[in-house]
Enzyme design. Structure first.
Site, PDB file in Angstrom:
ATOM      1  N   ASP A 154       0.984  -1.191  -0.104  1.00  0.00           N
ATOM      2  CA  ASP A 154       0.027  -0.085  -0.088  1.00  0.00           C
ATOM      3  C   ASP A 154       1.049   1.357   0.178  1.00  0.00           C
ATOM      4  O   ASP A 154       1.954   1.235   0.526  1.00  0.00           O
ATOM      5  CB  ASP A 154      -0.986  -0.127   1.322  1.00  0.00           C
ATOM      6  CG  ASP A 154      -2.151   0.847   1.037  1.00  0.00           C
ATOM      7  OD1 ASP A 154      -2.466   1.468   0.184  1.00  0.00           O
ATOM      8  OD2 ASP A 154      -2.688   1.255   2.168  1.00  0.00           O
TER       9      ASP A 154
ATOM     10  N   ASN B 259     -10.202  -2.795  -6.367  1.00  0.00           N
ATOM     11  CA  ASN B 259      -9.633  -1.934  -7.045  1.00  0.00           C
ATOM     12  C   ASN B 259     -10.542  -1.466  -8.633  1.00  0.00           C
ATOM     13  O   ASN B 259      -9.871  -0.343  -9.015  1.00  0.00           O
ATOM     14  CB  ASN B 259      -8.197  -2.184  -7.170  1.00  0.00           C
ATOM     15  CG  ASN B 259      -7.422  -2.300  -6.219  1.00  0.00           C
ATOM     16  OD1 ASN B 259      -6.345  -3.150  -6.028  1.00  0.00           O
ATOM     17  ND2 ASN B 259      -7.941  -1.383  -5.228  1.00  0.00           N
TER      18      ASN B 259
END
Length: 250
Positions: free
Chosen positions: A25, A73
């Site tokens: 991330d 996503n």
């Protein structure tokens, strides 16, 4: 030295992790901090993958699983999603020979149905090209979600029950494990998330039941092999009892 399986581990075992999973991330924030578009950060993050996977052999990590793209996503902008898909294709083409030369075996987990045929073809090619390698095992989670994985696994189980291949009375934890995308992997010992976020984001939900977690502030493009080594060293000091009691400490 031979690795211990989960069943072989004893209370107080401080060996290093056999399987490390990473939620990579912070690519977008890393780029924005530099006044660059988010895709600039994703490209920097891809370079970091190369370095971290390379370090696994020296750090005695046999299995590494990285979270590249989640089922959630797709909610990102069309520009970012298209750029990521292009990056995945470019990464596979660029790294295929290098991964093979470094004796890395690569597998993908996740639902391939939503991915374009060209990318899926490259994924299949990379898996086949590296299937006989016996060094580091790199698993890339692409269009992956933990809940989606369990749902797909239970569908396959239901079909086998319906056709008489599986007795429903015989189903246990090991049965479901055998239907998961990760059936070829040991459960992760350690899950790392970069960027300071302290959540697991639907990643390896079933498999991480007894994993140790490390949430670190470092953004993924800044996550060097040296930082990786520090996290692994901290893991060695943890007391993993898997529900048992450490009688030696009483």
């Amino acid at each position: 030295m031979a690795r211990k399986s989960k069943a072989d581990k004893t209370p107080g075992d401080t060996g290093g992790p056999q399987h490390v999973a990473i939620i990579m991330d912070g690519n977008g924030r890393w780029a924005q901090q530099r006044g660059k578009p988010r895709l600039f950060g994703h490209h920097a993050g891809a370079k970091r993958v190369h370095e971290v996977v390379d370090s696994c052999r020296d750090l005695d990590v046999k299995y590494i699983t990285i979270f590249a793209f989640s089922t959630e996503n797709w909610k990102r902008t069309q520009t970012e999603v298209a750029g990521l898909m292009s990056l995945f294709r470019r990464y596979i083409r660029k790294e295929m020979q290098a991964l093979h030369d470094r004796n890395v075996q690569v597998r993908f987990i996740g639902d391939r149905m939503a991915l374009d045929a060209k990318l899926v073809g490259l994924m299949d090619e990379l898996e086949n090209y590296t299937k006989d390698n016996d060094g580091v095992n790199l698993t890339i989670a692409l269009n992956y979600g933990g809940r989606d994985e369990v749902a797909r696994a239970t569908k396959r189980m239901a079909r086998d029950v319906a056709t008489g291949k599986l007795d429903p009375e015989s189903v246990n934890e090991q049965t479901l494990t055998g239907y998961l995308d990760t059936r070829f992997l040991p459960d992760p010992d350690l899950v790392i998330r970069t960027s300071g976020e302290a959540r697991i984001s639907n990643f390896l939900l079933w498999q991480s039941a007894y994993a140790e977690y490390e949430f670190i502030d470092t953004l993924w493009p800044d996550f060097t092999p040296a930082i990786f080594a520090e996290v692994l060293a901290r893991f060695g000091g943890r007391d993993r009892r898997f529900g048992a009691v450490d009688t030696a400490a009483e």
